[in-house]
Design a protein around this motif. Structure first.
Motif, PDB file in Angstrom:
ATOM      1  N   LYS A 146      23.239  50.159  53.182  1.00 34.58           N
ATOM      2  CA  LYS A 146      22.141  51.107  53.373  1.00 34.58           C
ATOM      3  C   LYS A 146      21.245  51.071  52.142  1.00 34.58           C
ATOM      4  CE  LYS A 146      24.396  54.378  56.411  1.00 34.58           C
ATOM      5  NZ  LYS A 146      24.700  55.778  56.647  1.00 34.58           N
ATOM      6  N   GLU A 176      18.435  53.394  50.263  1.00 35.99           N
ATOM      7  CA  GLU A 176      17.845  54.725  50.201  1.00 35.99           C
ATOM      8  C   GLU A 176      16.666  54.686  49.244  1.00 35.99           C
ATOM      9  OE1 GLU A 176      19.323  58.902  48.526  1.00 35.99           O
ATOM     10  OE2 GLU A 176      20.449  58.239  50.305  1.00 35.99           O
ATOM     11  N   ASN A 189      12.943  56.793  47.826  1.00 39.46           N
ATOM     12  CA  ASN A 189      12.009  57.917  47.782  1.00 39.46           C
ATOM     13  C   ASN A 189      10.627  57.315  48.024  1.00 39.46           C
ATOM     14  OD1 ASN A 189      10.491  60.172  47.357  1.00 39.46           O
ATOM     15  ND2 ASN A 189      11.313  60.622  45.330  1.00 39.46           N
ATOM     16  N   GLU A 245      15.461  61.929  55.754  1.00 42.99           N
ATOM     17  CA  GLU A 245      16.398  63.010  55.447  1.00 42.99           C
ATOM     18  C   GLU A 245      15.808  64.394  55.710  1.00 42.99           C
ATOM     19  OE1 GLU A 245      18.361  64.508  51.378  1.00 42.99           O
ATOM     20  OE2 GLU A 245      18.803  62.433  51.886  1.00 42.99           O
ATOM     21  N   THR A 259      12.777  61.182  51.521  1.00 42.95           N
ATOM     22  CA  THR A 259      13.870  60.260  51.261  1.00 42.95           C
ATOM     23  C   THR A 259      14.184  59.527  52.559  1.00 42.95           C
ATOM     24  OG1 THR A 259      14.761  61.747  49.597  1.00 42.95           O
ATOM     25  CG2 THR A 259      16.242  60.039  50.445  1.00 42.95           C
ATOM     26  N   THR A 303      16.365  56.463  54.464  1.00 44.86           N
ATOM     27  CA  THR A 303      17.512  55.562  54.433  1.00 44.86           C
ATOM     28  C   THR A 303      17.297  54.516  55.514  1.00 44.86           C
ATOM     29  OG1 THR A 303      18.935  57.376  53.729  1.00 44.86           O
ATOM     30  CG2 THR A 303      20.019  55.406  54.580  1.00 44.86           C
TER      31      THR A 303
END
Length: 157
Positions: free
Chosen positions: A3, A5, A7, A50, A97, A99
């Motif tokens: 994964k 992740e 910003n 998120e 955020t 992912t």
């Protein structure tokens, strides 16, 4: 498949008659996890924003474009039967955020209009389908019945 992740600036959601386009911008010339991201375009990615709490959304990772100020990640969503993209709209223009995870699904499977039929094959090679699955015999019986009684009222399910 790991994964990634990030910003990002959720730049926009754009809708047309065939798909929805999601654009994310990673600000700056540094791209965290660049090696992983550069392997993903041309594949189906599972996206989670998120802040939206919409869950995972499958999308085609169309392209990644880099310059000295930002990196643009572009995705196409063709089928959103659960309305997850609608939950993303309030976050367009905001930092979120995200992912990303590469899906095992091929692009052909993703764009296929026919859903997969689930089945099991036993040790003798016989196919076992779910109990609520319609058989061809049942369909043919219903077609015969419809042909014999064309004006009979049908019960809607």
């Amino acid at each position: 498949m790991s994964k990634v992740e990030l910003n990002v600036l959720f730049k926009k959601v754009q809708k047309d008659d065939k798909k929805e386009v999601l654009l994310f911008h990673v600000q700056g010339d540094e791209l965290p996890q660049a090696d992983e991201l550069l392997k993903m375009p041309g594949c189906i990615a599972m996206i989670t924003v998120e802040e939206s709490q919409a869950g995972e959304l499958g999308a085609e990772f169309v392209s990644i474009q880099r310059d000295d100020k930002k990196t643009v990640l572009k995705f196409h969503v063709k089928r959103d039967t659960e309305g997850k993209v609608n939950k993303f709209y309030p976050f367009a223009g905001s930092n979120v955020t995200v992912t990303l995870q590469q899906s095992q699904m091929s692009i052909e499977e993703f764009y296929e209009d026919n859903p997969r039929i689930e089945y099991q094959v036993d040790e003798n090679g016989n196919v076992e389908v779910p109990k609520d699955q319609l058989s061809l015999d049942e369909v043919e019986d219903q077609e015969d019945q419809d042909a014999a009684n064309p004006f009979e009222e049908k019960e809607l399910h």
